[in-house]
Motif scaffolding. Structure first.
Motif, PDB file in Angstrom:
ATOM      1  N   GLY A   1      -9.317  -8.893  15.446  1.00  0.00           N
ATOM      2  CA  GLY A   1      -9.563  -9.114  14.026  1.00  0.00           C
ATOM      3  C   GLY A   1      -9.089  -7.983  13.133  1.00  0.00           C
ATOM      4  O   GLY A   1      -8.570  -8.218  12.044  1.00  0.00           O
ATOM      5  N   GLN A   2      -9.262  -6.735  13.587  1.00  0.00           N
ATOM      6  CA  GLN A   2      -8.845  -5.599  12.773  1.00  0.00           C
ATOM      7  C   GLN A   2      -7.328  -5.550  12.620  1.00  0.00           C
ATOM      8  O   GLN A   2      -6.812  -5.309  11.529  1.00  0.00           O
ATOM      9  N   LEU A   3      -6.620  -5.786  13.700  1.00  0.00           N
ATOM     10  CA  LEU A   3      -5.160  -5.802  13.642  1.00  0.00           C
ATOM     11  C   LEU A   3      -4.669  -6.939  12.747  1.00  0.00           C
ATOM     12  O   LEU A   3      -3.751  -6.752  11.946  1.00  0.00           O
ATOM     13  N   ALA A   4      -5.303  -8.097  12.851  1.00  0.00           N
ATOM     14  CA  ALA A   4      -4.912  -9.237  12.020  1.00  0.00           C
ATOM     15  C   ALA A   4      -5.130  -8.935  10.541  1.00  0.00           C
ATOM     16  O   ALA A   4      -4.301  -9.297   9.703  1.00  0.00           O
ATOM     17  N   ALA A   5      -6.232  -8.259  10.215  1.00  0.00           N
ATOM     18  CA  ALA A   5      -6.502  -7.906   8.820  1.00  0.00           C
ATOM     19  C   ALA A   5      -5.468  -6.920   8.292  1.00  0.00           C
ATOM     20  O   ALA A   5      -4.995  -7.045   7.159  1.00  0.00           O
ATOM     21  N   ILE A   6      -5.096  -5.958   9.110  1.00  0.00           N
ATOM     22  CA  ILE A   6      -4.087  -4.975   8.690  1.00  0.00           C
ATOM     23  C   ILE A   6      -2.738  -5.654   8.483  1.00  0.00           C
ATOM     24  O   ILE A   6      -2.071  -5.431   7.470  1.00  0.00           O
ATOM     25  N   VAL A   7      -2.349  -6.509   9.415  1.00  0.00           N
ATOM     26  CA  VAL A   7      -1.060  -7.205   9.297  1.00  0.00           C
ATOM     27  C   VAL A   7      -1.051  -8.109   8.069  1.00  0.00           C
ATOM     28  O   VAL A   7      -0.069  -8.146   7.327  1.00  0.00           O
ATOM     29  N   GLY A   8      -2.140  -8.820   7.837  1.00  0.00           N
ATOM     30  CA  GLY A   8      -2.228  -9.683   6.661  1.00  0.00           C
ATOM     31  C   GLY A   8      -2.145  -8.902   5.368  1.00  0.00           C
ATOM     32  O   GLY A   8      -1.452  -9.297   4.432  1.00  0.00           O
ATOM     33  N   GLY A   9      -2.850  -7.782   5.296  1.00  0.00           N
ATOM     34  CA  GLY A   9      -2.795  -6.937   4.094  1.00  0.00           C
ATOM     35  C   GLY A   9      -1.423  -6.358   3.855  1.00  0.00           C
ATOM     36  O   GLY A   9      -0.935  -6.341   2.722  1.00  0.00           O
ATOM     37  N   VAL A  10      -0.790  -5.888   4.911  1.00  0.00           N
ATOM     38  CA  VAL A  10       0.555  -5.322   4.779  1.00  0.00           C
ATOM     39  C   VAL A  10       1.539  -6.396   4.332  1.00  0.00           C
ATOM     40  O   VAL A  10       2.386  -6.160   3.462  1.00  0.00           O
ATOM     41  N   ALA A  11       1.447  -7.589   4.891  1.00  0.00           N
ATOM     42  CA  ALA A  11       2.347  -8.675   4.498  1.00  0.00           C
ATOM     43  C   ALA A  11       2.161  -9.039   3.026  1.00  0.00           C
ATOM     44  O   ALA A  11       3.151  -9.261   2.306  1.00  0.00           O
ATOM     45  N   ALA A  12       0.923  -9.078   2.559  1.00  0.00           N
ATOM     46  CA  ALA A  12       0.661  -9.400   1.156  1.00  0.00           C
ATOM     47  C   ALA A  12       1.233  -8.333   0.235  1.00  0.00           C
ATOM     48  O   ALA A  12       1.918  -8.641  -0.752  1.00  0.00           O
ATOM     49  N   VAL A  13       0.986  -7.076   0.552  1.00  0.00           N
ATOM     50  CA  VAL A  13       1.477  -5.980  -0.295  1.00  0.00           C
ATOM     51  C   VAL A  13       3.007  -5.931  -0.297  1.00  0.00           C
ATOM     52  O   VAL A  13       3.626  -5.758  -1.346  1.00  0.00           O
ATOM     53  N   LEU A  14       3.618  -6.108   0.860  1.00  0.00           N
ATOM     54  CA  LEU A  14       5.082  -6.092   0.919  1.00  0.00           C
ATOM     55  C   LEU A  14       5.685  -7.257   0.144  1.00  0.00           C
ATOM     56  O   LEU A  14       6.749  -7.110  -0.463  1.00  0.00           O
ATOM     57  N   THR A  15       5.011  -8.399   0.144  1.00  0.00           N
ATOM     58  CA  THR A  15       5.487  -9.528  -0.659  1.00  0.00           C
ATOM     59  C   THR A  15       5.460  -9.171  -2.135  1.00  0.00           C
ATOM     60  O   THR A  15       6.428  -9.403  -2.859  1.00  0.00           O
ATOM     61  N   TRP A  16       4.341  -8.592  -2.593  1.00  0.00           N
ATOM     62  CA  TRP A  16       4.230  -8.217  -4.002  1.00  0.00           C
ATOM     63  C   TRP A  16       5.259  -7.160  -4.380  1.00  0.00           C
ATOM     64  O   TRP A  16       5.894  -7.246  -5.423  1.00  0.00           O
ATOM     65  N   LEU A  17       5.444  -6.166  -3.518  1.00  0.00           N
ATOM     66  CA  LEU A  17       6.407  -5.107  -3.811  1.00  0.00           C
ATOM     67  C   LEU A  17       7.842  -5.623  -3.782  1.00  0.00           C
ATOM     68  O   LEU A  17       8.671  -5.203  -4.593  1.00  0.00           O
ATOM     69  N   GLY A  18       8.128  -6.515  -2.866  1.00  0.00           N
ATOM     70  CA  GLY A  18       9.474  -7.080  -2.786  1.00  0.00           C
ATOM     71  C   GLY A  18       9.822  -7.890  -4.011  1.00  0.00           C
ATOM     72  O   GLY A  18      10.928  -7.785  -4.553  1.00  0.00           O
ATOM     73  N   ILE A  19       8.893  -8.692  -4.486  1.00  0.00           N
ATOM     74  CA  ILE A  19       9.147  -9.492  -5.685  1.00  0.00           C
ATOM     75  C   ILE A  19       9.247  -8.578  -6.901  1.00  0.00           C
ATOM     76  O   ILE A  19      10.104  -8.778  -7.769  1.00  0.00           O
ATOM     77  N   ALA A  20       8.409  -7.544  -6.969  1.00  0.00           N
ATOM     78  CA  ALA A  20       8.490  -6.595  -8.085  1.00  0.00           C
ATOM     79  C   ALA A  20       9.838  -5.866  -8.070  1.00  0.00           C
ATOM     80  O   ALA A  20      10.440  -5.656  -9.127  1.00  0.00           O
TER      81      ALA A  20
END
Length: 51
Positions: free
Chosen positions: A25-44
């Motif tokens: 669960g901890q690894l999944a939460a980290i991967v999910g958070g990183v994917a969300a942030v990278l999506t936002w940064l990539g679009i920005a």
């Protein structure tokens, strides 16, 4: 708002797949958070580069 939702959806999908493959669960939460942030940064970055 669309960008935020896209990041959340992609983060949830990435986290869900990671959890399904690893059952950690901890690894999944980290991967999910990183994917969300990278999506936002990539679009920005695309918006800034377009100017």
């Amino acid at each position: 708002m669309l960008t935020f939702m896209l990041g959340v959806v992609l983060g949830a999908i990435s986290g869900g797949i990671t959890y399904g493959l690893t059952s950690d669960g901890q690894l999944a939460a980290i991967v999910g958070g990183v994917a969300a942030v990278l999506t936002w940064l990539g679009i920005a970055a695309l918006i800034i580069a377009d100017d």
